[in-house]
Design an enzyme around this catalytic site. Structure first.
Site, PDB file in Angstrom:
ATOM      1  N   LYS A   1      -2.500   1.722 -11.533  1.00  0.00           N
ATOM      2  CA  LYS A   1      -1.906   2.228 -12.778  1.00  0.00           C
ATOM      3  C   LYS A   1      -1.120   1.129 -13.490  1.00  0.00           C
ATOM      4  CE  LYS A   1       0.136   5.475 -10.441  1.00  0.00           C
ATOM      5  NZ  LYS A   1      -0.526   5.235  -9.149  1.00  0.00           N
ATOM      6  N   THR A   2      -0.284   0.424 -12.765  1.00  0.00           N
ATOM      7  CA  THR A   2       0.490  -0.658 -13.380  1.00  0.00           C
ATOM      8  C   THR A   2      -0.417  -1.807 -13.796  1.00  0.00           C
ATOM      9  OG1 THR A   2       2.350  -0.037 -11.951  1.00  0.00           O
ATOM     10  CG2 THR A   2       2.470  -2.168 -13.050  1.00  0.00           C
TER      11      THR A   2
ATOM     12  N   GLU B   1     -10.346   8.113  24.106  1.00  0.00           N
ATOM     13  CA  GLU B   1     -11.125   7.665  22.948  1.00  0.00           C
ATOM     14  C   GLU B   1     -12.595   8.012  23.115  1.00  0.00           C
ATOM     15  OE1 GLU B   1      -9.622   6.773  20.381  1.00  0.00           O
ATOM     16  OE2 GLU B   1      -7.654   6.522  21.297  1.00  0.00           O
TER      17      GLU B   1
ATOM     18  N   ASP C   1      -3.051  13.531  17.390  1.00  0.00           N
ATOM     19  CA  ASP C   1      -4.245  14.357  17.187  1.00  0.00           C
ATOM     20  C   ASP C   1      -3.867  15.823  17.004  1.00  0.00           C
ATOM     21  OD1 ASP C   1      -5.751  12.060  17.619  1.00  0.00           O
ATOM     22  OD2 ASP C   1      -5.862  12.413  19.776  1.00  0.00           O
TER      23      ASP C   1
END
Length: 658
Positions: A210-211, A427, A502
């Site tokens: 935006k800037t 994992e 999680d």
């Protein structure tokens, strides 16, 4: 200390005034050319007739004498001695020993000196106050200029950012391009009675550009461009914010056509009446003045306001209405083509090695903002320089993505083999469940190396950008999130703390499904609660919950049922493909990180069904064509897993007391 700043400040003036007063006082009280002598000696001179002239200064308790030979002496006395000197001089005069007589002097007050002495403390206090205010206002000539605007005028000497430097925001560029064309050729629009928008609001997530878009407008417009932050309006003094708003618009109108850019306008444009300040709150007065300047009674054209914010939902409705912000442009996270363009913009001038494909990096970074992508390129350049290499390779770009997403790798963290195996099974549970479910994103990478706050992570990436999610996809997401916890329970017969994040994510997803998305069959398509994370004290004090305690209990039950269903689903998949899970853990323990191709090779025996039921009737066992096995709840019993229950690990997996 900065010498130039010190010489410009009031401290030097304070020091100079004090020194001047000391000099004046010293000169005023100077002894002239009189030499000090003992009192007894002066009495002797008087008795011997050597005194030509004498003067008694009563206020200072001082006597000055001039001898016949021209020498001059003075002395002081204590209380009572003045009368004694006067009598002695009177007798000496009668005896003819004083040639020119004597004089008794009572000097009056020096008005100027007395005034300076009395006002000196006040002067010092005022100067110190001015010095403090000078520092608060940024120094220089800004003392007492509280009401002046702090906006920066972008000049031609400022390095230009143009629309060519912006990618991934084509719609926003088109809207702003129209403003640029109107400022450069207004007759084209005025010929058909069109009016340019008075205000354009750019809103979207942080880091979307935006800037940067505002800087591009400044570089393209060719008109005066005033840039200011929303927080620059409000100070500790009452009325300063409104005064600065007036001054800013007066400057812009005097140089019209002009553009004003207010960054983070939510700092001053928040909903009025949302706090305890009421109508006297300084921020609200500033907002009121801003509303008047944008579209008040005194209408003057030629000034366009561009504002940016991350939170358009908290802005005051009066600020957003047509006539003030006529255009509200969303600057969202870029899509795949947008990410490709952003990477090319930030990759200009960077020495990439052969084989580097920025399109692959764009596909690997869904959900990244422009700032994230710029950080990826910069991190890769830093890693290249750190390794004393000349070219940025694909491996370094992959590593920079991991650093941006999860943080730098923590090579100094030392873990035991037991903890590594727990992390590997955790994992591996995530990855196996994600691969087995048809609505989950493909597994891209698994690692048990610590990175940032994570002990390990499983990365899944979508094949394409998604903007909607079905109930089946969200239920598969819940099962994937709980796959790590299910693997811990299956192998080690007890959960660990590794699943805390999680569980937090799964709970948030399930609650949104029930309260926001209407995906609960028991509660139906209804929204519960405000769903607004922003806390407005003024609103919440008078706000009542829009559902009963019974509904609240039902919401909790539905959230729990969804999570339990997903947990059971993850358990069933891990039990069915336990051999695959063990093989995956063996590879992780050996290599620590597995790529997508390696994971696909290990998951080859896993059959992904083309279709699964839509999870109607939460909490019921889902139909399956696999042989019946013990369920997770049966293994849990009354909440605790008995030793030896479930499917034992393979002999190839050392337990090490786990």
């Amino acid at each position: 200390m900065d010498l130039k700043r010190f010489t410009r400040g009031p401290l030097l003036w304070i020091l100079g005034i004090v020194v001047l007063l000391l000099l004046v006082t010293t000169m005023w009280n100077s002894d002239g050319n009189f030499e000090r002598a003992d009192t007894s000696k002066i009495e002797t001179y008087i008795d011997d007739g050597q005194v030509k002239q004498a003067k008694i200064i009563d206020k200072d308790q001082r006597i000055e004498v001039t001898l016949a030979n021209g020498k001059r002496y003075y002395s002081s006395w204590v209380a009572g001695q003045g009368v004694q000197f006067a009598n002695q001089l009177k007798q000496a005069e009668k005896a003819g020993k004083l040639q020119n007589g004597y004089n008794v002097e009572v000097p009056g007050e020096n008005f100027l000196l007395s005034l300076l002495v009395s006002l000196l403390p006040l002067i010092i206090i005022v100067l110190i106050f001015l010095f403090i205010m000078n520092q608060m206002q940024g120094g220089g000539t800004r003392v007492m200029n509280f009401g002046k605007s702090k906006a920066k005028l972008i000049t031609k000497d400022t390095p230009k950012t143009t629309f060519a430097d912006v990618a991934g925001a084509d719609e926003a560029i088109e809207e702003l391009q129209e403003i640029k064309e109107f400022l450069q050729a207004p007759a084209k629009f005025q010929a058909i009675g069109a009016k340019i928008p008075k205000g354009v609001l750019l809103y979207g997530p942080p880091g979307t550009g935006k800037t940067l878009l505002a800087r591009a407008v400044a570089g393209e417009a060719g008109v005066p461009f005033y840039s200011i932050s929303g927080s620059d309006f409000v100070e500790m003094f009452v009325g300063v914010g409104a005064s600065r708003v007036r001054d800013l618009f007066e400057q812009a109108k005097a140089n019209a056509p002009a553009i004003i850019f207010i960054d983070e306008i939510d700092a001053v444009g928040r909903h009025r009446g949302a706090g305890l300040g009421g109508g006297h709150d300084e921020r609200e007065q500033t907002l009121n003045q801003l509303l008047v300047e944008m579209d008040g009674f005194d209408v003057k054209g030629g000034v366009i306001l561009i504002a940016a914010t991350n939170r358009p939902d908290i802005l005051d409705p009066a600020l957003l209405r047509p006539g003030r912000f006529d255009r509200q442009v969303t600057v969202d996270r870029p899509d795949l083509e947008g990410r490709k363009g952003i990477l090319r913009v930030h990759g200009r001038g960077k020495p990439f090695a052969e084989g580097v494909d920025l399109d692959v990096i764009a596909r690997r970074t869904p959900g990244f903002t422009g700032a994230d992508l710029a950080n990826v390129i910069n991190e890769a350049a830093l890693l290249t320089a750190r390794a004393d290499q000349k070219l940025i390779t694909m491996d370094l770009l992959e590593e920079s993505i991991d650093r941006v997403m999860a943080g730098p790798e923590r090579k100094t963290r030392v873990m035991s083999d037991k903890e590594k195996k727990m992390i590997a099974y955790h994992e591996g549970g995530h990855a196996l469940v994600a691969h087995a479910l048809p609505n989950s994103d493909p597994v891209h990478k698994i690692t048990i190396l610590s990175r940032g706050r994570a002990l390990g992570y499983t990365m899944t990436l979508p094949m394409e950008d998604k903007f909607l999610a079905t109930r089946s996809e969200m239920m598969d997401q819940l099962a994937m999130l709980l796959g790590g916890r299910a693997a811990e329970e299956l192998v080690f017969h007890e959960p660990t703390t590794g699943a805390s994040n999680d569980i937090e994510k799964a709970t948030a997803v399930a609650r949104r499904m029930v309260t926001e998305y209407g995906m609960s069959e028991q509660l139906g398509a209804r929204k519960f609660g405000t769903g607004n994370a922003e806390v407005f004290l003024g609103r919440e004090m008078g706000h009542e919950r829009d559902y009963s305690e019974k509904i609240a209990s039902t919401i909790d039950e539905e959230v729990r049922r969804m999570i339990e269903t997903a947990h059971d689903q993850a358990w069933d998949i891990l039990v069915e493909y336990r051999d695959v899970l063990d093989n995956l853990v063996l590879e992780l323990m050996e290599k620590e990180t597995l790529s997508r191709d390696q994971v696909l090779g290990i998951f080859a025996p896993v059959v992904v069904k083309e279709h699964r039921p839509s999870y109607a009737g939460y909490g019921k066992r889902l139909p399956s064509d696999r042989p019946p096995v013990l369920t997770r709840k049966e293994l849990h019993g009354n909440g605790a897993l008995p030793a030896g229950a479930g499917v034992e690990p393979k002999d190839a997996i050392p337990r090490d007391g786990a």
